[in-house]
Design an enzyme around this catalytic site. Structure first.
Site, mmCIF file in Angstrom:
data_model
loop_
_atom_site.group_PDB
_atom_site.id
_atom_site.type_symbol
_atom_site.label_atom_id
_atom_site.label_comp_id
_atom_site.label_asym_id
_atom_site.label_seq_id
_atom_site.Cartn_x
_atom_site.Cartn_y
_atom_site.Cartn_z
ATOM 1 N N SER A 237 0.811 -1.216 0.000
ATOM 2 C CA SER A 237 0.000 0.000 0.000
ATOM 3 C C SER A 237 0.843 1.264 0.000
ATOM 4 O O SER A 237 0.313 2.356 -0.185
ATOM 5 C CB SER A 237 -0.931 0.009 1.221
ATOM 6 O OG SER A 237 -0.203 -0.210 2.410
ATOM 7 N N ASN B 77 -3.571 6.501 -0.923
ATOM 8 C CA ASN B 77 -3.018 6.616 0.436
ATOM 9 C C ASN B 77 -2.216 7.885 0.641
ATOM 10 O O ASN B 77 -2.052 8.341 1.772
ATOM 11 C CB ASN B 77 -2.185 5.382 0.769
ATOM 12 C CG ASN B 77 -3.059 4.186 1.089
ATOM 13 O OD1 ASN B 77 -4.208 4.344 1.490
ATOM 14 N ND2 ASN B 77 -2.544 2.994 0.903
ATOM 15 N N HIS C 116 -2.408 -2.777 -6.249
ATOM 16 C CA HIS C 116 -2.889 -2.455 -4.908
ATOM 17 C C HIS C 116 -4.411 -2.484 -4.874
ATOM 18 O O HIS C 116 -5.084 -1.569 -5.346
ATOM 19 C CB HIS C 116 -2.368 -1.083 -4.482
ATOM 20 C CG HIS C 116 -2.815 -0.675 -3.118
ATOM 21 N ND1 HIS C 116 -3.029 0.638 -2.760
ATOM 22 C CD2 HIS C 116 -3.096 -1.411 -2.013
ATOM 23 C CE1 HIS C 116 -3.426 0.687 -1.511
ATOM 24 N NE2 HIS C 116 -3.481 -0.541 -1.035
ATOM 25 N N GLU D 78 -4.880 0.113 -7.872
ATOM 26 C CA GLU D 78 -3.797 0.968 -8.356
ATOM 27 C C GLU D 78 -2.734 0.081 -9.011
ATOM 28 O O GLU D 78 -2.075 -0.706 -8.327
ATOM 29 C CB GLU D 78 -3.179 1.759 -7.199
ATOM 30 C CG GLU D 78 -4.107 2.802 -6.606
ATOM 31 C CD GLU D 78 -3.506 3.512 -5.409
ATOM 32 O OE1 GLU D 78 -3.714 4.728 -5.267
ATOM 33 O OE2 GLU D 78 -2.819 2.838 -4.604
#
Length: 295
Positions: free
Chosen positions: A116, A188, A138, A150
């Site tokens: 992540s 993130n 991800h 992702e």
């Protein structure tokens, strides 16, 4: 396609479930049988839910579960076309796994990592002869429901690897986005610092966890407020990502809040431990009135 998923935790099991329900030959691996059993239980629970909602037949559920292979022996990956690494968010463990797999995987196999926030370029450096085959994929929690993936290039990732992985994610019914590696990628880089700021607002005594989330839900259109989301992700993961962002950029805006560190030390990791900013029962359902109270 022969797919091996390394890691049978909540994310690993549900990523395995996504591949399984989309027609792939799936082997789920972990270092202990008890971890694998827990992962199979997670998948079984999800499929039972679909049967209950009449979105899947009992026969189809049994067929899928019968087709799921599991193992603690990494050598079963010798016939893999695609692997997903979904182990602990530690660079040393990920690199050690890839080094071992380098002597097992066939030359054509693509190595996807569900990290992540960690550098995919550094992960790929563990297997220099096949670094072009390494790519970030991800998924988001819960992986069997959330659409986004992702698809993130390391500096070594080839165009062919990216194209194959991107098309594969699309075939799974996901919505992939193309990302060039950078700290935290896209989601993130935005989401985790927002959670960290929400933690700071609570620590400063401005509002309760429930009111912070209500404010963001009704004032910013969030489906789930930042602190409920933080509990779902897990505060150990949140802390690891904040530390990665801070270390990679050196920017003080990414410094993890001290309360986040304290909660991780206490083992108050959120849904998976039953206590975070809110309290949860053994099924992960929130217990009303269980907001965290500072002492």
């Amino acid at each position: 396609m022969n797919v091996c998923v390394f890691g049978a935790g909540n994310m690993g099991a549900r990523i395995a479930e996504v591949f399984l329900t989309n027609g792939h030959n799936v082997t789920m691996l972990d270092i202990k049988e008890e971890f694998i059993e827990r992962g199979v239980k997670t998948i079984t629970g999800d499929l039972n839910f679909l049967v209950k909602k009449e979105k899947m037949t009992e026969e189809r559920k049994n067929e899928l579960l019968a087709g799921l292979k599991t193992s603690v022996d990494r050598s079963v990956a010798k016939d893999a076309d695609f692997i997903m690494e979904v182990i602990l968010e530690r660079m040393d463990l990920k690199k050690d796994l890839l080094k071992e797999l380098d002597g097992i995987l066939p030359a054509h196999c693509i190595i996807g990592t569900n990290t992540s926030a960690l550098s995919i370029t550094e992960i790929a450096s563990a297997v220099p002869a096949r670094a072009d085959k390494v790519i970030g994929c991800h998924f988001f929690n819960p992986a069997q429901i959330m659409k986004l993936v992702e698809v993130t290039r390391a500096i070594q990732t080839s165009d062919e690897t990216f194209k194959t992985a991107f098309e594969l994610m699309t075939s799974l019914g996901k919505t992939p986005v193309s990302v060039v590696e950078g700290p935290g990628f896209v989601v993130n880089r935005i989401l985790i610092p927002m959670m960290n700021e929400a933690i700071g607002i609570y620590a400063d005594g401005l509002a309760s966890p429930s009111d912070i989330d209500l404010a963001m839900q009704n004032g910013a259109g969030m489906k789930s407020g930042p602190l409920h989301t933080a509990d779902l992700v897990g505060h150990d993961v949140n802390l690891a990502i904040m530390e990665t962002l801070y270390r990679e950029t050196g920017d003080p805006k990414y410094r993890p809040h001290t309360l986040l560190r304290k909660m991780v030390r206490a083992g108050w990791l959120g849904v998976k431990t039953g206590k975070g900013f809110f309290t949860y029962d053994e099924r992960g359902k929130e217990i009303p009135g269980g907001d965290l109270t500072m002492r």
